[in-house]
Design a protein around this motif. Sequence first.
Motif, short mmCIF file in Angstrom:
data_model
loop_
_atom_site.label_atom_id
_atom_site.label_comp_id
_atom_site.label_asym_id
_atom_site.label_seq_id
_atom_site.Cartn_x
_atom_site.Cartn_y
_atom_site.Cartn_z
N UNK A 81 0.83 -1.21 0.00
CA UNK A 81 0.00 0.00 0.00
C UNK A 81 0.87 1.26 0.00
N UNK A 82 1.93 1.25 0.81
CA UNK A 82 2.83 2.40 0.87
C UNK A 82 3.51 2.62 -0.49
N UNK A 83 3.91 1.53 -1.14
CA UNK A 83 4.52 1.65 -2.47
C UNK A 83 3.54 2.27 -3.46
N UNK A 84 2.28 1.90 -3.37
CA UNK A 84 1.26 2.47 -4.25
C UNK A 84 1.10 3.96 -3.97
N UNK A 85 0.97 4.31 -2.69
CA UNK A 85 0.84 5.73 -2.34
C UNK A 85 2.05 6.51 -2.82
N UNK A 86 3.24 5.97 -2.61
CA UNK A 86 4.46 6.67 -3.02
C UNK A 86 4.51 6.85 -4.52
N UNK A 87 4.09 5.82 -5.26
CA UNK A 87 4.10 5.92 -6.73
C UNK A 87 3.09 6.96 -7.22
N UNK B 230 4.27 9.64 2.73
CA UNK B 230 3.83 8.72 3.76
C UNK B 230 4.57 9.03 5.07
N UNK B 231 3.80 9.14 6.13
CA UNK B 231 4.31 9.43 7.46
C UNK B 231 4.19 8.15 8.29
N UNK B 232 5.20 7.89 9.12
CA UNK B 232 5.16 6.74 10.02
C UNK B 232 5.40 7.18 11.45
N UNK C 276 -0.91 8.39 6.78
CA UNK C 276 -0.27 8.05 8.06
C UNK C 276 -0.36 6.55 8.30
N UNK C 277 0.81 5.95 8.53
CA UNK C 277 0.91 4.54 8.91
C UNK C 277 1.38 4.51 10.36
N UNK C 278 0.70 3.72 11.17
CA UNK C 278 1.05 3.61 12.59
C UNK C 278 1.47 2.19 12.92
N UNK D 206 10.29 0.35 9.57
CA UNK D 206 10.73 1.57 8.88
C UNK D 206 11.53 1.21 7.63
N UNK D 207 12.43 0.23 7.75
CA UNK D 207 13.21 -0.20 6.58
C UNK D 207 12.31 -0.75 5.48
N UNK D 208 11.29 -1.50 5.86
CA UNK D 208 10.39 -2.10 4.87
C UNK D 208 9.51 -1.05 4.21
N UNK D 209 9.01 -0.10 4.98
CA UNK D 209 8.06 0.88 4.44
C UNK D 209 8.72 2.08 3.81
N UNK D 210 9.90 2.44 4.30
CA UNK D 210 10.63 3.61 3.79
C UNK D 210 9.73 4.84 3.69
N UNK D 211 9.15 5.26 4.83
CA UNK D 211 8.26 6.43 4.80
C UNK D 211 9.02 7.70 4.47
N UNK D 212 8.28 8.69 4.02
CA UNK D 212 8.86 10.00 3.73
C UNK D 212 9.24 10.72 5.02
#
Length: 136
Positions: A15-21, A26-28, A54-56, A106-112
């Motif tokens: 989902x984060x990859x989709x949002x980033x694309x 993306x905030x974590x 926002x991902x929590x 954090x490593x997996x999601x790589x948020x902004x």
Amino acid sequence: MAEWTPPSLADVQQQVETWSSEGLNVVFTNGVFDVLHVGHIAVLEAAAAEGDRLVVGVNNDDSVRRLGKGPDRPIHPELNRARVIAALRCVDAVVVFGEDTPLEVVKALRPTVLVKGGDYDPTCEDPSHPMYMVGS
């Protein structure tokens, strides 16, 4: 009513990859969120304002016990805590993690953007210091 289950890290990562694309920031942030209070809401709303999604991360029960929050903690089981956080209007995704820190998430999601409460220092570069923001 079907029992709610949190998405897997792989599902949230997708989902984060989709949002980033899509060009979304993306905030974590993460926490235990055992007894939800107005301070939690303020941090989550402030975190959400730092980006578009926002991902929590929510600590699982075992990691809460390792954090030393007290012998009777967590009060609420991880699925209940995650479900409450997921229901908040400012939260777009929740992931439950079992490590002592959210570094692998954090490593997996790589948020902004990474957001933590006031007891952390974004300028601290010493990973052994209690004010260090893991993943920064």
